[in-house]
Design a protein around this motif. Structure first.
Motif, PDB file in Angstrom:
ATOM      1  N   GLY A 120       0.821  -1.206   0.000  1.00 58.10           N
ATOM      2  CA  GLY A 120       0.000   0.000   0.000  1.00 58.10           C
ATOM      3  C   GLY A 120       0.851   1.251   0.000  1.00 58.10           C
ATOM      4  O   GLY A 120       0.546   2.237  -0.693  1.00 58.10           O
ATOM      5  N   ALA A 121       1.941   1.229   0.773  1.00 50.94           N
ATOM      6  CA  ALA A 121       2.860   2.373   0.785  1.00 50.94           C
ATOM      7  C   ALA A 121       3.502   2.563  -0.580  1.00 50.94           C
ATOM      8  O   ALA A 121       3.644   3.700  -1.060  1.00 50.94           O
ATOM      9  CB  ALA A 121       3.927   2.161   1.860  1.00 50.94           C
ATOM     10  N   TRP A 125       3.454   5.848  -2.992  1.00 56.77           N
ATOM     11  CA  TRP A 125       4.666   6.477  -3.512  1.00 56.77           C
ATOM     12  C   TRP A 125       4.700   6.470  -5.040  1.00 56.77           C
ATOM     13  O   TRP A 125       5.268   7.374  -5.652  1.00 56.77           O
ATOM     14  CB  TRP A 125       5.899   5.754  -2.964  1.00 56.77           C
ATOM     15  N   THR A 126       4.086   5.455  -5.640  1.00 60.84           N
ATOM     16  CA  THR A 126       4.015   5.416  -7.102  1.00 60.84           C
ATOM     17  C   THR A 126       3.360   6.681  -7.645  1.00 60.84           C
ATOM     18  O   THR A 126       3.806   7.256  -8.649  1.00 60.84           O
ATOM     19  CB  THR A 126       3.228   4.172  -7.566  1.00 60.84           C
ATOM     20  N   MET A 137       8.651  -0.544 -10.238  1.00 64.06           N
ATOM     21  CA  MET A 137       9.110  -1.925 -10.299  1.00 64.06           C
ATOM     22  C   MET A 137       8.903  -2.616  -8.949  1.00 64.06           C
ATOM     23  O   MET A 137       8.490  -3.784  -8.888  1.00 64.06           O
ATOM     24  CB  MET A 137      10.576  -1.997 -10.703  1.00 64.06           C
ATOM     25  N   GLY A 138       9.178  -1.907  -7.862  1.00 62.16           N
ATOM     26  CA  GLY A 138       8.954  -2.479  -6.536  1.00 62.16           C
ATOM     27  C   GLY A 138       7.494  -2.804  -6.302  1.00 62.16           C
ATOM     28  O   GLY A 138       7.158  -3.834  -5.701  1.00 62.16           O
ATOM     29  N   HIS A 139       6.617  -1.927  -6.794  1.00 61.02           N
ATOM     30  CA  HIS A 139       5.176  -2.160  -6.655  1.00 61.02           C
ATOM     31  C   HIS A 139       4.752  -3.407  -7.431  1.00 61.02           C
ATOM     32  O   HIS A 139       3.944  -4.215  -6.949  1.00 61.02           O
ATOM     33  CB  HIS A 139       4.426  -0.930  -7.160  1.00 61.02           C
ATOM     34  N   LEU A 140       5.313  -3.571  -8.618  1.00 59.63           N
ATOM     35  CA  LEU A 140       5.005  -4.763  -9.422  1.00 59.63           C
ATOM     36  C   LEU A 140       5.490  -6.025  -8.716  1.00 59.63           C
ATOM     37  O   LEU A 140       4.751  -7.018  -8.615  1.00 59.63           O
ATOM     38  CB  LEU A 140       5.659  -4.646 -10.796  1.00 59.63           C
ATOM     39  N   LEU A 141       6.728  -6.001  -8.204  1.00 56.45           N
ATOM     40  CA  LEU A 141       7.261  -7.169  -7.512  1.00 56.45           C
ATOM     41  C   LEU A 141       6.472  -7.461  -6.239  1.00 56.45           C
ATOM     42  O   LEU A 141       6.299  -8.626  -5.862  1.00 56.45           O
ATOM     43  CB  LEU A 141       8.737  -6.951  -7.180  1.00 56.45           C
ATOM     44  N   GLY A 142       5.991  -6.406  -5.583  1.00 54.27           N
ATOM     45  CA  GLY A 142       5.163  -6.601  -4.404  1.00 54.27           C
ATOM     46  C   GLY A 142       3.887  -7.339  -4.735  1.00 54.27           C
ATOM     47  O   GLY A 142       3.457  -8.244  -4.007  1.00 54.27           O
ATOM     48  N   ALA A 187      11.455  -9.299 -12.533  1.00 50.44           N
ATOM     49  CA  ALA A 187      11.922  -7.968 -12.137  1.00 50.44           C
ATOM     50  C   ALA A 187      12.428  -7.184 -13.345  1.00 50.44           C
ATOM     51  O   ALA A 187      12.165  -5.971 -13.484  1.00 50.44           O
ATOM     52  CB  ALA A 187      13.022  -8.093 -11.083  1.00 50.44           C
ATOM     53  N   LEU A 188      13.144  -7.864 -14.240  1.00 48.44           N
ATOM     54  CA  LEU A 188      13.620  -7.196 -15.459  1.00 48.44           C
ATOM     55  C   LEU A 188      12.446  -6.762 -16.335  1.00 48.44           C
ATOM     56  O   LEU A 188      12.481  -5.691 -16.949  1.00 48.44           O
ATOM     57  CB  LEU A 188      14.551  -8.135 -16.239  1.00 48.44           C
TER      58      LEU A 188
END
Length: 332
Positions: A120-121, A125-126, A137-142, A187-188
């Motif tokens: 959610g954070a 931030w996105t 990318m972090g949101h996608l991996l999450g 991730a890539l």
């Protein structure tokens, strides 16, 4: 309790797959900034459509143009993500509440709850950091991580943990290693999407402008900008990012095929054989879709399906790890 918990966990898996797909659609349709604030949209909990609400929104966000279609895509994604968050929280509360009465995987569901909060954070931030690629990318991996852990939770509560004797029992580290290779590939792919690098590498199997590829350009990071929508990196950097994704796809494919051949040669139970064949089938579909995307010049729906298949391939690898870790005993 166990039966009802299993049904809720399964629903959570399906909902997580929907949320991941909606997130991909939000990104691919360039709707990530459809709402310039968070968690609402232009100060409202839904997209402002009434004339007076639109005027209020325009006065509060004079630099943003309201595009209702993009705003609704973004808000629908948020609504589903919020429902998923509440569902995971419910699963956590139930697991803790009935810890003594029913052997539920409490630690796993608590980890899921923490991950949901962090996700959610990242979602906030996105938006507030205007699609900064590292955050995207972090949101996608999450999202992929939440789907994987929910799938593991469902496998834990839905499957009998009675030993399933098979010769693949000593291959867990190998499967885990291949799973790590697949995670890097995902991730890539997220890095390609976050930097809008997909259309910068046309042609098969290599990019048409391969003379522009540069290892050094990969270290040209997207930082220091006010807005990252549509990408800020130069052409050669995006081409290089995309080509690395393709190269690692080859590495991932070889790793999965080698793993599958070794496991299938050892497997004696139909459970493991079907699980291995399922991974291979999903990989073949994913490779075919990836090639079709480039050949057809990156159609949105096919690219969206590519994201969905990546999630399914990851889930199938998680299931294979689960079977070896929790079901596999010494061969008899």
């Amino acid at each position: 309790m166990q039966y009802n918990y299993r049904k809720i966990a399964l629903f959570g898996c399906l909902l997580a797959a929907v949320v991941v797909t909606l997130g991909a659609y939000t990104r691919l349709s360039n709707s990530g900034l459809g709402c310039p604030d968070w968690p609402g949209c232009y100060g409202f909990m839904s997209v402002p459509t009434l004339a007076e609400d639109v005027l209020v929104a325009q006065s509060q966000f004079p630099e943003s143009e309201i595009e209702h279609e993009k705003a609704w895509i973004e808000m629908i994604h948020r609504y589903f993500a919020a429902i998923l968050g509440l569902l995971v929280l419910f699963l956590c509360v139930i697991a803790i509440r009935y810890k003594r009465e029913s052997p539920l995987p409490t630690k796993l569901v608590c980890l899921l709850t923490l991950l949901i909060l962090f996700q959610g954070a990242l979602g906030m931030w996105t938006v507030t950091m205007n699609l900064q690629p590292f955050i995207v990318m972090g949101h996608l991996l999450g999202g992929f991580s939440i789907l994987s852990l929910l799938s593991l939770l469902y496998f834990r509560v839905a499957t009998s943990l009675s030993p399933l004797a098979d010769k693949v029992s000593h291959r867990f580290k190998m499967v885990l290693f291949v799973l790590g290779i697949l995670v890097i590939q995902i991730a890539l792919g997220g890095w390609v999407a976050a930097n809008y690098a997909a259309p910068h590498c046309t042609g098969l199997p290599a990019c048409n402008n391969m003379e522009l590829f540069s290892i050094n350009s990969l270290f040209h990071l997207p930082i220091g900008q006010e807005n990252y929508e549509y990408g800020v990196l130069p052409f050669e950097t995006r081409l290089s990012i995309h080509f690395v994704h393709r190269f690692w796809a080859l590495v991932t494919s070889i790793a999965i095929f080698v793993m599958a051949i070794k496991l299938y040669a050892l497997a004696t139970s139909t459970t493991f054989k079907y699980a291995i064949l399922w991974v291979v089938a999903l990989l073949i579909i994913q490779l075919s879709v990836g090639a079709a995307i480039v050949y057809l010049q990156f159609p949105l729906l096919l690219t969206l399906f590519h994201n969905f298949m990546a999630a399914m391939l990851l889930t199938s690898m998680v299931r294979l790890c689960f079977l070896i870790k929790y079901r596999c005993g010494e061969a008899v």
